[in-house]
Motif scaffolding. Structure first.
Motif, PDB file in Angstrom:
ATOM      1  N   ALA A 151      34.739 -19.155  18.711  1.00 45.10           N
ATOM      2  CA  ALA A 151      33.653 -19.058  18.374  1.00 45.10           C
ATOM      3  C   ALA A 151      32.176 -19.269  17.952  1.00 45.10           C
ATOM      4  CB  ALA A 151      33.648 -17.704  17.032  1.00 45.10           C
ATOM      5  N   ALA A 152      32.315 -21.166  17.745  1.00 45.61           N
ATOM      6  CA  ALA A 152      31.669 -21.853  17.431  1.00 45.61           C
ATOM      7  C   ALA A 152      31.146 -22.994  18.671  1.00 45.61           C
ATOM      8  CB  ALA A 152      32.467 -23.322  16.688  1.00 45.61           C
ATOM      9  N   VAL A 153      30.947 -22.483  19.865  1.00 46.18           N
ATOM     10  CA  VAL A 153      31.667 -23.696  20.832  1.00 46.18           C
ATOM     11  C   VAL A 153      30.398 -22.513  21.735  1.00 46.18           C
ATOM     12  CG1 VAL A 153      31.323 -24.145  23.580  1.00 46.18           C
ATOM     13  CG2 VAL A 153      33.175 -24.291  22.404  1.00 46.18           C
ATOM     14  N   PRO A 154      30.125 -21.371  22.268  1.00 37.68           N
ATOM     15  CA  PRO A 154      29.496 -20.757  22.029  1.00 37.68           C
ATOM     16  C   PRO A 154      28.024 -20.679  21.087  1.00 37.68           C
ATOM     17  CG  PRO A 154      31.130 -19.246  23.226  1.00 37.68           C
ATOM     18  CD  PRO A 154      31.100 -20.313  21.998  1.00 37.68           C
ATOM     19  N   ALA A 155      28.041 -20.272  20.364  1.00 37.62           N
ATOM     20  CA  ALA A 155      27.284 -20.805  19.285  1.00 37.62           C
ATOM     21  C   ALA A 155      26.595 -21.429  19.313  1.00 37.62           C
ATOM     22  CB  ALA A 155      27.715 -20.666  17.529  1.00 37.62           C
ATOM     23  N   LYS A 156      27.102 -22.780  19.547  1.00 39.08           N
ATOM     24  CA  LYS A 156      26.899 -24.032  19.442  1.00 39.08           C
ATOM     25  C   LYS A 156      25.986 -24.284  20.576  1.00 39.08           C
ATOM     26  CE  LYS A 156      29.354 -27.059  16.405  1.00 39.08           C
ATOM     27  NZ  LYS A 156      28.059 -26.890  15.583  1.00 39.08           N
ATOM     28  N   ARG A 157      26.316 -23.584  21.912  1.00 37.29           N
ATOM     29  CA  ARG A 157      25.397 -23.462  23.025  1.00 37.29           C
ATOM     30  C   ARG A 157      24.153 -22.683  22.617  1.00 37.29           C
ATOM     31  NH1 ARG A 157      28.033 -26.244  26.827  1.00 37.29           N
ATOM     32  NH2 ARG A 157      30.191 -26.317  26.322  1.00 37.29           N
ATOM     33  N   ARG A 158      23.937 -21.278  21.932  1.00 36.72           N
ATOM     34  CA  ARG A 158      23.094 -20.750  22.051  1.00 36.72           C
ATOM     35  C   ARG A 158      22.198 -21.648  21.290  1.00 36.72           C
ATOM     36  NH1 ARG A 158      26.843 -17.068  21.121  1.00 36.72           N
ATOM     37  NH2 ARG A 158      26.628 -17.332  18.832  1.00 36.72           N
ATOM     38  N   GLN A 159      23.142 -22.894  20.509  1.00 36.33           N
ATOM     39  CA  GLN A 159      21.804 -23.471  19.588  1.00 36.33           C
ATOM     40  C   GLN A 159      20.722 -23.987  20.853  1.00 36.33           C
ATOM     41  OE1 GLN A 159      24.434 -25.379  16.656  1.00 36.33           O
ATOM     42  NE2 GLN A 159      23.716 -23.955  15.029  1.00 36.33           N
ATOM     43  N   ILE A 160      21.812 -25.206  21.325  1.00 39.15           N
ATOM     44  CA  ILE A 160      21.343 -25.423  22.830  1.00 39.15           C
ATOM     45  C   ILE A 160      19.539 -24.861  22.746  1.00 39.15           C
ATOM     46  CG2 ILE A 160      21.191 -27.232  24.455  1.00 39.15           C
ATOM     47  CD1 ILE A 160      24.231 -27.939  23.673  1.00 39.15           C
ATOM     48  N   GLU A 161      20.104 -23.117  23.699  1.00 38.34           N
ATOM     49  CA  GLU A 161      19.676 -23.336  23.947  1.00 38.34           C
ATOM     50  C   GLU A 161      18.064 -22.475  23.351  1.00 38.34           C
ATOM     51  OE1 GLU A 161      21.208 -19.630  25.247  1.00 38.34           O
ATOM     52  OE2 GLU A 161      23.116 -20.792  27.028  1.00 38.34           O
ATOM     53  N   ALA A 162      18.229 -22.640  22.104  1.00 40.08           N
ATOM     54  CA  ALA A 162      16.919 -21.981  21.846  1.00 40.08           C
ATOM     55  C   ALA A 162      16.151 -23.529  21.066  1.00 40.08           C
ATOM     56  CB  ALA A 162      17.403 -21.745  19.921  1.00 40.08           C
ATOM     57  N   LEU A 163      16.560 -24.263  21.400  1.00 38.99           N
ATOM     58  CA  LEU A 163      16.018 -26.159  21.123  1.00 38.99           C
ATOM     59  C   LEU A 163      15.764 -26.362  22.553  1.00 38.99           C
ATOM     60  CD1 LEU A 163      19.012 -28.424  19.149  1.00 38.99           C
ATOM     61  CD2 LEU A 163      16.166 -27.466  18.883  1.00 38.99           C
ATOM     62  N   ASP A 164      15.766 -25.573  23.823  1.00 39.52           N
ATOM     63  CA  ASP A 164      15.402 -26.061  24.666  1.00 39.52           C
ATOM     64  C   ASP A 164      13.738 -25.126  24.912  1.00 39.52           C
ATOM     65  OD1 ASP A 164      15.525 -27.193  27.364  1.00 39.52           O
ATOM     66  OD2 ASP A 164      15.182 -24.442  28.014  1.00 39.52           O
ATOM     67  N   GLY A 165      14.236 -24.172  24.631  1.00 40.32           N
ATOM     68  CA  GLY A 165      12.571 -22.764  23.737  1.00 40.32           C
ATOM     69  C   GLY A 165      11.929 -23.984  22.675  1.00 40.32           C
ATOM     70  N   VAL A 166      12.988 -24.227  22.215  1.00 46.02           N
ATOM     71  CA  VAL A 166      11.247 -25.102  21.072  1.00 46.02           C
ATOM     72  C   VAL A 166      10.791 -26.116  22.396  1.00 46.02           C
ATOM     73  CG1 VAL A 166      11.519 -26.732  19.237  1.00 46.02           C
ATOM     74  CG2 VAL A 166      12.496 -24.566  19.356  1.00 46.02           C
ATOM     75  N   ARG A 167      11.729 -26.783  22.534  1.00 46.48           N
ATOM     76  CA  ARG A 167      11.014 -28.039  23.482  1.00 46.48           C
ATOM     77  C   ARG A 167      10.183 -27.724  24.566  1.00 46.48           C
ATOM     78  NH1 ARG A 167      11.467 -30.241  28.675  1.00 46.48           N
ATOM     79  NH2 ARG A 167      12.855 -27.957  29.832  1.00 46.48           N
ATOM     80  N   LYS A 168      10.170 -26.307  24.801  1.00 40.78           N
ATOM     81  CA  LYS A 168       8.685 -25.926  26.573  1.00 40.78           C
ATOM     82  C   LYS A 168       7.672 -25.467  25.506  1.00 40.78           C
ATOM     83  CE  LYS A 168      12.440 -24.516  29.702  1.00 40.78           C
ATOM     84  NZ  LYS A 168      13.273 -23.088  29.888  1.00 40.78           N
ATOM     85  N   ASP A 169       7.846 -25.016  24.068  1.00 40.66           N
ATOM     86  CA  ASP A 169       6.725 -24.377  23.642  1.00 40.66           C
ATOM     87  C   ASP A 169       6.019 -25.461  23.350  1.00 40.66           C
ATOM     88  OD1 ASP A 169       7.848 -21.588  23.558  1.00 40.66           O
ATOM     89  OD2 ASP A 169       8.494 -21.917  21.428  1.00 40.66           O
ATOM     90  N   ILE A 170       6.769 -26.962  22.528  1.00 41.83           N
ATOM     91  CA  ILE A 170       6.278 -27.832  22.520  1.00 41.83           C
ATOM     92  C   ILE A 170       5.090 -28.211  23.047  1.00 41.83           C
ATOM     93  CG2 ILE A 170       5.804 -30.772  21.668  1.00 41.83           C
ATOM     94  CD1 ILE A 170       9.050 -29.110  19.915  1.00 41.83           C
ATOM     95  N   ILE A 171       6.017 -28.696  24.558  1.00 38.10           N
ATOM     96  CA  ILE A 171       4.929 -29.326  26.005  1.00 38.10           C
ATOM     97  C   ILE A 171       3.643 -28.475  25.923  1.00 38.10           C
ATOM     98  CG2 ILE A 171       5.398 -29.662  28.574  1.00 38.10           C
ATOM     99  CD1 ILE A 171       8.218 -29.884  27.726  1.00 38.10           C
ATOM    100  N   GLN A 172       4.080 -26.890  25.884  1.00 36.70           N
ATOM    101  CA  GLN A 172       3.177 -26.054  25.956  1.00 36.70           C
ATOM    102  C   GLN A 172       1.696 -25.717  25.409  1.00 36.70           C
ATOM    103  OE1 GLN A 172       3.544 -24.321  28.767  1.00 36.70           O
ATOM    104  NE2 GLN A 172       1.684 -22.327  28.747  1.00 36.70           N
ATOM    105  N   LYS A 173       2.519 -26.024  24.449  1.00 35.84           N
ATOM    106  CA  LYS A 173       0.963 -25.885  23.103  1.00 35.84           C
ATOM    107  C   LYS A 173      -0.066 -27.201  23.591  1.00 35.84           C
ATOM    108  CE  LYS A 173      -0.475 -25.993  18.568  1.00 35.84           C
ATOM    109  NZ  LYS A 173      -1.614 -27.160  18.886  1.00 35.84           N
TER     110      LYS A 173
END
Length: 419
Positions: A151-173
């Motif tokens: 259960a923990a591993v997929p949750a942590k992978r979702r954290q990485i996906e969320a951080l990738d979204g943050v990274r893209k938002d930072i670049i875009q702005k």
């Protein structure tokens, strides 16, 4: 296996378990139904018919060979897999599942043409088999112990996906609005970017850079030749270079001079997967005298107009991805762009000093995000390593599972024997 615990029997896998072949079932022949369809890499669809009897172990035979999957109910493994159900073994299936995981079958490739798992090679491997009650006790303990990890591993992978979204938002702005919180905007009349900060301009890439074409492979040259390294599309990744496999080519010296890379060139790919089209990476002279293939554009920015790092960030932004994905020519599996479309890429261009500030800001912010991601990936690696070690210790008898162990994890032996 060198050590067999007391009360266990060391035997070849084939003496206790049989691998049945999955059946052919093309995607177009599948009818939507309640039964899961398994390929070598996991679930690939559903069907209205199953070919297994109850709980099933699925083993990748071709492609993702050796990968072991589990299904709690009848299912349809296709012909790139083997499967084991209650008709192929009298052992506890859940214990067999963990034992097969510990054998690392994905390292047994004996088919040089297509990666594959030989059934006979797998059969020849030895396992120490406890009696069935102990198998069930081990399986119940591992089910409970691995559940938290699984259960923990997929949750942590979702954290990485969320951080990738943050990274893209930072670049875009940063590359489309700058660093001010609420910049004053102006209309551009351009379909790709209808607003941008009032002090910026929107200008075609070809007006602030020059483009260098690359080598056409297969061309026959006469006269003396020199050997040079050259980059292929596979070497240019999204935001970085993969230089582990760099090929060389022999060309005349004057040809090499025309297609030689210079530090500061922004490398952009002409073709490949749609989401990678036009990806830009700054060349920093990592390999001396390096050339590039004609499917890579080398963009040489006019230094007083456009910073290479700013252009690279633009190509990585959602704005850049939208442009190249929308203007790319698509075929069945690939996409391509051309020098004209690359040259017409509209650049939201602030002053050089502001470009420097934006790039410095992005370098710092994205480095911080990358450190967080690296930390999470390290946690995932630690969890996976612990899971692998725990399974190996239990199924080999290095750790003997007791009723007290089951009580501690809140399980009973019979929980591994459900039909």
């Amino acid at each position: 296996m060198n050590h067999c615990p007391a009360g266990w029997e060391s035997e070849r896998l084939k003496d206790r378990v049989r691998f049945a072949y999955g059946d052919s079932l093309a995607a177009e022949d599948r009818n939507d139904g309640e039964f899961k369809v398994f390929g070598s890499n996991g679930i690939v669809g559903t069907h209205d018919r199953a070919i297994t009897n109850g709980r099933t172990i699925i083993i990748g035979r071709k492609g993702s060979f050796g990968k072991v999957a589990w299904c709690d109910e009848p299912c349809f493994p296709i012909d790139t897999t083997y499967f084991v159900d209650s008709t192929q073994s009298k052992e506890d299936l859940r214990w067999i599942f963990y034992a097969l995981e510990s054998l690392q079958l994905d390292g047994l490739n004996f088919d040089s043409a297509v990666p594959g798992l030989s059934r006979e090679v797998a059969y020849s491997m030895r396992l120490a088999f406890p009696r069935k009650p102990e198998q069930q006790r081990i399986a119940a303990y591992l089910d409970a112990s691995c559940a938290a990890i699984d259960a923990a591993v997929p949750a942590k992978r979702r954290q990485i996906e969320a951080l990738d979204g943050v990274r893209k938002d930072i670049i875009q702005k940063a590359v489309t609005r700058g660093l001010e919180e609420h910049p004053v905007l102006k209309k551009t009349g351009n379909v790709w970017m209808n607003e941008l900060p009032v002090t910026w301009e929107l200008i075609s890439l070809k007006r602030v850079s020059e483009m260098q074409g690359g080598l056409t492979l297969g061309k026959v040259y006469e006269g003396p030749l020199i050997e040079r390294p050259y980059l292929r599309v596979a070497n240019v990744q999204d935001g970085h270079l993969n230089l582990q496999d760099v090929t060389t080519i022999e060309v005349p010296e004057e040809v090499a001079h025309r297609v030689e890379l210079r530090p500061g060139d922004v490398l952009m790919t002409e073709g490949g997967d749609l989401d990678k089209l036009g990806r830009g990476t700054v060349w920093s002279g990592e390999i001396p005298d390096c050339l590039h293939q004609n499917h890579i554009f080398a963009i040489r920015c006019f230094k007083h107009k456009l910073l290479p790092s700013f252009l690279a960030y633009l190509t990585a932004s959602r704005y850049g991805r939208d442009y190249f994905e929308a203007t790319g020519k698509r075929t069945t599996n690939l996409a391509s762009t051309n020098s004209t479309k690359v040259g017409l890429f509209p650049i939201p261009r602030p002053s050089i000093s502001e470009q420097y500030a934006i790039c410095q800001f992005l370098d710092e912010k994205l480095n911080h995000v990358a450190q967080i991601v690296n930390g999470i990936e390290s946690q995932i690696a630690t969890l996976n390593s612990y899971r692998k070690s725990l399974i190996h210790e239990c199924v080999t008898g290095q750790r003997r599972v007791t009723d007290a162990d089951l009580a501690r994890v809140g399980r009973t032996e019979t929980e591994s024997t459900r039909a």
